[in-house]
Enzyme design. Structure first.
Site, PDB file in Angstrom:
ATOM      1  N   ASN A  28       0.810  -1.215   0.000  1.00  0.00           N
ATOM      2  CA  ASN A  28       0.000   0.000   0.000  1.00  0.00           C
ATOM      3  C   ASN A  28       0.850   1.274   0.000  1.00  0.00           C
ATOM      4  OD1 ASN A  28      -2.759   0.608  -0.291  1.00  0.00           O
ATOM      5  ND2 ASN A  28      -2.790   1.500   1.779  1.00  0.00           N
ATOM      6  N   TYR A  66      -2.429  10.833   7.960  1.00  0.00           N
ATOM      7  CA  TYR A  66      -0.999  10.662   7.782  1.00  0.00           C
ATOM      8  C   TYR A  66      -0.699  10.727   6.285  1.00  0.00           C
ATOM      9  CZ  TYR A  66       3.464   8.103   7.873  1.00  0.00           C
ATOM     10  OH  TYR A  66       4.762   7.726   7.734  1.00  0.00           O
ATOM     11  N   GLU A  92     -10.811   1.977   8.122  1.00  0.00           N
ATOM     12  CA  GLU A  92      -9.864   1.409   9.094  1.00  0.00           C
ATOM     13  C   GLU A  92     -10.742   0.793  10.165  1.00  0.00           C
ATOM     14  OE1 GLU A  92      -6.552   1.312   9.521  1.00  0.00           O
ATOM     15  OE2 GLU A  92      -5.768   2.612   7.927  1.00  0.00           O
TER      16      GLU A  92
HETATM   17 ZN   LIG Z   1      -3.549  -1.165   6.469  1.00  0.00          ZN
END
Ligand SMILES: [Zn+2]
Length: 416
Positions: A251, A356, A378
């Site tokens: 990622n 982030y 998430e």
């Molecule tokens: Zn992740």
């Protein structure tokens, strides 16, 4: 005697090589609310010091979670104190937390009539995911499984295609498990499939009006390695030429603004972005498949854990958004409201870069191709981070399903 000692030594060595990585004595510390200066300090630490593993990234007014072995805990605490960062212990002993998370769910029911191994009372294997989607395909004329290529270690990457919506219907792509240790992600992706297909009669409009493409496990080698050897492995298992350490953070490997932020160029780092963009076979396979989807998916969802967030693009830099960011944010907020209402969770919908700035993530890439709504949930933390016990799979699946309903109802053809 000498031969026996040699044999015993060899035996011990083999056992040691097969043993799972021991996280006894590792701790996860959680910080207090962070100022921008403190955030910068922690971000520098994350990309420059491989002794520490960030379970939750530092962001202004938020908390960061950082894991350290017992050996380096003093150094971590000294760093935090030096930067006036408050902290407390989130996980006292990661080894114990892993053991708890590997116990079967107390609600586990055996089902002798099950048509597949996968159940949502425990975490499945990559083979279980593939068996499950093959079984769904074998039972439904409008479902099929497509192999999109093999992982670096030769595992079959398979996408379940639910194309009851027919040609021209809006496409939806679901990617899960690109980070190996985030086990709840493939679990919730497959739970979504189960709800869509096996509970079709409750909501026929979803399968009737959309085509779904589901990749339950985008990083199969990493996932299996996290099951067999190192529960907290994050990357793929690619060999990095000339380096001792394996693995690229898939990622961080995508070509949109690749390597511009939030990555490391060290192969031993958990956020190593690879030597070149889309260097990894798994990213290449997914990219090639995604490019075949026409129309470009109206909605793309990439499941991760564990921060109780619902992220929207872009993530590579602050203040960089797709043109339609307002409708993306609105729909994300509505989805999160519905999610939170199910079990009282407190997810928030925020921009990825606010969490982030990190370049080379797949969600940014999908958005850059014109996917109208792209989200990176998430999934829930519950104080366990990545080692969420399996009894939380079904509650997670149920609350995410509420978010799906909001999103699908909103983008349903002829309903806008
Ligand atoms: Zn992740």
């Amino acid at each position: 005697m000498r031969v026996q000692t040699g044999v015993s030594f060899l035996f011990a060595l083999v056992l040691a090589c097969q043993a799972k990585k021991d996280y006894s004595g590792y701790q996860v510390l959680t910080t207090g609310k962070l100022s921008p200066v403190q955030v910068d300090a922690l971000r520098n630490l994350q990309t420059s010091d491989e002794r520490f593993d960030f379970w939750k990234e530092a962001h202004p007014d938020g908390a960061a979670d950082v894991m350290s072995s017992a050996d380096h805990l003093t150094a971590l605490k000294e760093f935090l104190t030096k930067h006036n960062i408050d902290y407390s212990v989130k996980i006292q002993d990661v080894g114990e937390a892993i053991q708890i998370s590997e116990k079967p769910s107390p609600t586990k029911k055996s089902n002798p009539n099950a048509r597949y191994n996968l159940n949502w009372d425990e975490y499945g294997s990559h083979d279980d995911f593939n068996e499950f989607i093959e079984e769904i395909a074998s039972q439904n004329s409008w479902a099929s499984v497509r192999s999109i290529g093999k992982s670096v270690e030769g595992r079959d990457m398979k996408v379940l295609e639910l194309t009851k919506g027919g040609s021209g219907a809006p496409n939806i792509f679901i990617e899960a498990g690109i980070h190996a240790r985030e086990w709840i992600a493939p679990a919730v992706a497959t739970y979504t499939v189960k709800e869509l297909v096996e509970n079709y009669d409750s909501h026929p409009e979803y399968l009737d009006n959309f085509n779904f493409y589901v990749l339950p496990c985008a990083n199969p080698d990493g996932y299996e390695y996290s099951r067999s050897t190192d529960r907290l492995w994050r990357k793929n298992r690619g060999l990095n030429d000339g380096a001792l350490c394996k693995g690229v953070d898939l990622n961080r490997n995508w070509e949109f603004h690749w390597a511009e932020s939030g990555v490391s160029d060290s192969p031993c780092s958990d956020v190593f972005c690879g030597y070149t963009p889309t260097s990894e076979i798994e990213s290449q396979n997914i990219k090639a498949f995604y490019s075949t989807l026409s129309p470009v998916p109206e909605l793309t969802v990439c499941f991760h854990s564990a921060a109780n967030l619902w992220l929207y693009p872009y993530g590579y830099a602050y203040d960089s958004y797709p043109d339609n960011v307002d409708e993306i944010r609105r729909l994300g907020e509505d989805a999160v409201d519905a999610l939170n209402a199910v079990n009282g969770q407190s997810f928030e919908c925020i921009n990825s870069a606010e969490l982030y700035p990190a370049a080379g993530a797949s969600d940014d890439y999908y958005a850059s191709l014109g996917s109208r709504f792209v989200y990176t949930p998430e999934l829930r933390d519950n104080g366990f981070g990545f080692v969420l016990p399996p009894e939380y799979i079904i509650p997670s699946g149920e609350e995410v399903w509420a978010a799906w309903k909001v999103m699908l109802d909103k983008i349903m053809p002829n309903k806008e």
